[in-house]
Scaffold this active site. Structure first.
Site, PDB file in Angstrom:
ATOM      1  N   LYS A  22     -20.640 -25.812  40.726  1.00 27.04           N
ATOM      2  CA  LYS A  22     -21.112 -25.185  39.485  1.00 27.04           C
ATOM      3  C   LYS A  22     -22.635 -25.246  39.403  1.00 27.04           C
ATOM      4  O   LYS A  22     -23.296 -24.255  39.090  1.00 27.04           O
ATOM      5  CB  LYS A  22     -20.495 -25.909  38.278  1.00 27.04           C
ATOM      6  N   ASN A  23     -23.193 -26.435  39.691  1.00 26.93           N
ATOM      7  CA  ASN A  23     -24.635 -26.603  39.490  1.00 26.93           C
ATOM      8  C   ASN A  23     -25.482 -25.898  40.544  1.00 26.93           C
ATOM      9  O   ASN A  23     -26.696 -25.835  40.418  1.00 26.93           O
ATOM     10  CB  ASN A  23     -24.998 -28.090  39.432  1.00 26.93           C
ATOM     11  N   CYS A 115     -27.974 -32.077  23.629  1.00 28.96           N
ATOM     12  CA  CYS A 115     -26.628 -31.957  24.172  1.00 28.96           C
ATOM     13  C   CYS A 115     -25.950 -33.298  24.096  1.00 28.96           C
ATOM     14  O   CYS A 115     -26.530 -34.285  23.646  1.00 28.96           O
ATOM     15  CB  CYS A 115     -26.658 -31.454  25.603  1.00 28.96           C
ATOM     16  N   ARG A 120     -32.343 -33.186  25.504  1.00 30.92           N
ATOM     17  CA  ARG A 120     -32.590 -32.591  26.824  1.00 30.92           C
ATOM     18  C   ARG A 120     -33.837 -31.736  26.732  1.00 30.92           C
ATOM     19  O   ARG A 120     -33.783 -30.516  26.642  1.00 30.92           O
ATOM     20  CB  ARG A 120     -31.381 -31.753  27.227  1.00 30.92           C
ATOM     21  N   PRO A 121     -35.019 -32.375  26.734  1.00 36.83           N
ATOM     22  CA  PRO A 121     -36.253 -31.625  26.549  1.00 36.83           C
ATOM     23  C   PRO A 121     -36.559 -30.711  27.736  1.00 36.83           C
ATOM     24  O   PRO A 121     -36.009 -30.899  28.826  1.00 36.83           O
ATOM     25  CB  PRO A 121     -37.322 -32.719  26.434  1.00 36.83           C
ATOM     26  N   LEU A 124     -41.223 -30.320  30.902  1.00 32.40           N
ATOM     27  CA  LEU A 124     -41.679 -30.194  32.295  1.00 32.40           C
ATOM     28  C   LEU A 124     -41.560 -28.747  32.774  1.00 32.40           C
ATOM     29  O   LEU A 124     -42.388 -28.268  33.548  1.00 32.40           O
ATOM     30  CB  LEU A 124     -40.867 -31.113  33.217  1.00 32.40           C
ATOM     31  N   ASP A 305     -23.835 -37.762  37.417  1.00 30.12           N
ATOM     32  CA  ASP A 305     -22.589 -37.072  37.065  1.00 30.12           C
ATOM     33  C   ASP A 305     -21.345 -37.786  37.604  1.00 30.12           C
ATOM     34  O   ASP A 305     -20.225 -37.469  37.206  1.00 30.12           O
ATOM     35  CB  ASP A 305     -22.613 -35.623  37.583  1.00 30.12           C
ATOM     36  N   ARG A 397     -15.258 -26.398  31.899  1.00 29.83           N
ATOM     37  CA  ARG A 397     -16.625 -25.944  32.220  1.00 29.83           C
ATOM     38  C   ARG A 397     -16.960 -26.250  33.683  1.00 29.83           C
ATOM     39  O   ARG A 397     -17.821 -25.589  34.258  1.00 29.83           O
ATOM     40  CB  ARG A 397     -17.660 -26.694  31.350  1.00 29.83           C
TER      41      ARG A 397
END
Ligand code: UD1
Length: 416
Positions: A22-23, A115, A120-121, A124, A305, A397
């Protein structure tokens, strides 16, 4: 609201095929905006991928599935806005920012927001793109982005190897003028796959031995056919499912090299691993021993994860495991749900101490996030009796046909 009903303590045995990552698929789908269309093989069919396709469709690149191959058309639209409703469907939609900047030199999107893993900035992402000539203006939660004069290469030193920021810089730099150098870039395999996809479209990108990424912007990218890498977190999850049931499974179509950091933990837990080129067999005949310490780190360290799936195993291990999460602030939400099943877990900030118990007991629990949800399924597979797991939309998901695949190797899970 769908739920899983899991009848536990069925020993898993057989073969499980791992689907595409997925990622890796998500940033590749964002990158497909930049080329003249693509044919993606081994792309997982997941709700997050559907959300990325909805964004591509909105931006004028038609998407369709043909026999498990995802086709993305060449985008003709000049619409460079992603509506809030589409941004909300998937948290990682921020990866479209770099692609839109590269293609349209402007983008309008809403902030992805916080989230379930903590804030979750995207500072960057923004500071790096600013160096490349992008201006940002925030207006009632909407981010207006525009290239000032030209999109140009830049020297970027990331203070932290952020996966998303590295992806956005690579995407923008692929079509920028001149060279971009990313130092302290993220080295996750999914970054390598995005680079591989872009190279197959004609992008000029190289990765140095120390992980520095060099991108020489080109004018145009062409169409491609590409095969997405296997999902390393799904691989680890399947291995955990087998381990907790005292099982014996062969996970195929995997990439063992991508999960080397997890092997010592499985071995410390008493599981026997046999590793082939693209397959891994796990056998666990006895009880689970406690791994002493599990500390998450950027790749090639232990993946954040994989923390929740391994935590589920440690709940029934014969000893204590100390988890230290160094990437996200709030990765322990599943701990409370596991405690409802009788687990003994104490959390304090980024540390969680799990004292293994002999048996968990069935309970009515709810998924808190994607990997936390997978952890509940693992725990339920190792628990005698019937566990009900609510909110499984989190799981779908990231795991394709999760319960069906587990049932094929002996689990008893029904989806209601
Ligand atoms: C990606 C993965 C996610 C994985 C994570 C770390 C996707 C879709 N998601 O998430 O599954 O857990 O990598 O391997 O690929 N940070 C900042 N400022 C920024 C960017 C990040 O402070 O501008 C912080 C985040 O808040 C977080 C940490 O850095 O605490 C890691 O974030 P990052 O590496 O960017 O992860 P994601 O790309 O969000």
């Amino acid at each position: 609201m769908e739920r899983y009903i899991v009848n536990g303590l069925r020993r898993l045995s057989g073969e499980m095929r791992v689907h595409g990552a997925k990622n890796a698929a998500l940033p590749i789908l964002a990158a497909s905006l930049l080329c003249d269309g693509c044919e993606l093989h081994n792309c997982p069919h997941l709700s997050d991928v559907d959300a990325a396709c909805n964004i591509l469709n909105h931006l004028g690149c038609g998407t369709c599935w043909q026999n498990n191959v995802l086709l993305v058309g060449k985008g003709e639209s000049r619409d460079c806005t992603i509506p809030t409703s589409l941004m909300r469907e998937m948290r990682s939609s921020i990866v479209f920012l770099g692609a839109m900047i590269a293609k349209y030199h402007e983008a309008k999107l809403t902030f992805p927001g916080g989230c379930e893993l903590g804030p979750r900035p995207i500072d960057l992402h923004l500071s790096s793109l600013r160096k490349m000539g992008v201006e940002f203006e925030e207006e009632e939660g909407t981010l207006n982005c525009r290239v000032r004069d030209e999109l140009r290469g830049a020297q970027i030193d990331l203070p932290f190897p952020s996966v998303g920021a590295t992806e956005n810089i690579i995407l923008a730099a692929s079509l920028a003028k001149g060279q971009t150098v990313i130092r302290n870039a993220a080295r996750e395999p999914e970054i390598g796959d995005l680079v591989g996809f872009l190279q197959s479209c004609g992008a000029k990108i190289s990765i140095e031995n120390d992980g520095t990424i060099l991108i020489d912007g080109v004018e145009k990218l062409h169409e491609t056919v590409y095969h997405v890498i296997p999902d390393r977190i799904v691989t680890i999850t399947y291995l955990c499912c087998a381990a907790i049931t005292g099982g014996d499974i062969l996970v195929t179509d995997a990439c063992p090299d991508h999960i080397r950091s997890v092997f010592p933990i499985f071995e410390e837990m008493g599981c026997r691993l046999t590793v082939g080129k693209n397959k891994i067999r796990l056998i666990n005949h006895g009880s689970i021993h406690a791994a002493k310490n599990v500390t998450t780190m950027p790749y090639p360290g232990f993946p954040t994860d994989a923390l929740a799936p391994i935590m589920a195993l440690s709940c029934v291990a014969d000893g204590t495991t100390v988890f230290t999460e160094t990437i996200f602030q709030n990765r322990y939400k599943q701990a409370w749900e596991l405690c409802r099943m009788g687990a003994d877990i104490k959390t304090e900030g980024r540390i969680a101490v799990v004292r293994g118990v002999k048996n968990l007991h069935p309970a009515h629990v709810a998924c808190t996030d994607l990997r936390g949800g997978a952890a509940l399924v693992i725990a339920a597979l190792g628990t005698e009796g019937t566990t009900t797991i609510d909110e499984i939309r989190h799981i779908t998901r990231g795991y394709e046909e999760f319960h069906t695949n587990l049932n094929r190797v002996g689990a008893d899970i029904c989806c209601q």
